[in-house]
Design an enzyme around this catalytic site. Structure first.
Site: not given
Ligand code: PAF
Length: 288
Positions: A30-31, A37, A148, A150, A176, A186
């Site tokens: 989601m940026g 990431h 992980m 999430d 991380v 974020s």
């Molecule tokens: O983990 C995230 O950033 C979001 O839940 C994902 C996997 C990009 C889905 O929108």
């Protein structure tokens, strides 16, 4: 790196890669990219011929009163980081591209969501499963990369891929952390200075739990109580401090096999989550 915005464009390009026999590593995000990431990108880069990243703040996974509008966004910076990290294709669709005015089908996740974040964020994982089904269809990935931090999301994606016979390898990547142990997120930018210090309690509590298990404690209630004790010292409100089997996310009477210790704490403007996965080898099981 090329950047594309439409479903048609990404489908055309990933179909071409497939025809050429190229493996595609996909990193959905989601940026507001951070090192968490980028560790997914690094792994995807190592494993695949092509790396595709999506940046899409998915409205469907935010509940009423959650931070969809306020979710941090910085596409210029993200573009630069993605390029430097070795992303080949950056997919940045508009919400109207991903969701037509009326949807015919929306995913509904039946298991692994009645606990942890799923309990306090009703409908969140339906939104995640819906957007990921769309994104997987568009990116045609060989492998998909998820952090992980999430862990419940990873458990849901594991079920999604398995139940729908998706020919995709799920690659979970370790969380991380900052030097003081706090998991990169974020949402960390929302913490005040003093909350930022207090937030180290989450990982401290998890490590304490892991230590108690390694010392031989097998009663989940005892471990949870001690973890709560550590979290209660912060100014945050404990959303949960739980232990479940992993990835099934079922309650345990006695700690055995693979399980997750997971915590969530609400600070003034940020709700932080963290977890640790532990596996007790069969030869260390308590005598029956
Ligand atoms: O983990 C995230 O950033 C979001 O839940 C994902 C996997 C990009 C889905 O929108």
């Amino acid at each position: 790196m090329i950047e594309i915005h439409t479903a048609k464009e990404i489908q055309t390009i990933t179909n071409t890669y497939q025809k050429e026999g190229k493996s595609i590593g996909f990193v959905p995000t989601m940026g507001f990219l951070h090192e968490g990431h980028m560790s997914l990108v690094k792994k995807a880069r190592k494993d695949n011929d092509i790396v595709v990243m999506s940046i899409f703040v998915n409205p469907l996974q935010f509940g009423p009163g959650e931070d969809y509008e306020a979710y941090p966004r910085d596409i210029e910076r993200d573009r630069k980081l993605a390029e430097e990290g070795g992303v080949d294709v950056l997919f940045t669709p508009a919400p109207e591209e991903m969701y037509k005015a009326e949807s015919t089908v929306i995913a509904s996740v039946k298991k692994r969501t009645d606990v942890l974040c799923g309990r306090s964020r009703q409908g969140h994982f339906d939104g995640v499963a819906t957007v990921l089904t769309k994104l997987f269809n568009l990116a045609s990935p060989t492998r998909v990369y998820f952090g992980m931090k999430d862990a419940q999301q990873v458990a849901v994606v594991d079920g999604l891929i398995d139940d729908f016979f998706m020919d995709i390898e799920l690659v979970p990547v370790d969380t991380v952390r900052e030097e003081d142990g706090i998991a990169k997120s974020s949402r960390n930018v929302y913490l005040t200075q003093s909350e930022r210090k207090e937030a180290t309690a989450l990982y401290k509590a998890l490590r304490h739990g892991a230590r108690r298990v390694s010392e031989g404690e097998r009663n989940p209630e005892v471990v949870k109580k001690e973890i709560r004790g550590i979290l209660e010292k912060t100014s945050g409100v404990i959303d949960y401090a739980e232990i479940y089997s992993y990835p099934e996310l079922k309650s345990l009477k006695t700690l055995s096999g693979k399980f997750i210790i997971a915590v969530a704490v609400k600070f003034s403007k940020a709700r932080l989550i963290d977890n640790i996965i532990i596996e007790i080898p069969d030869d260390q099981k308590e005598d029956e």
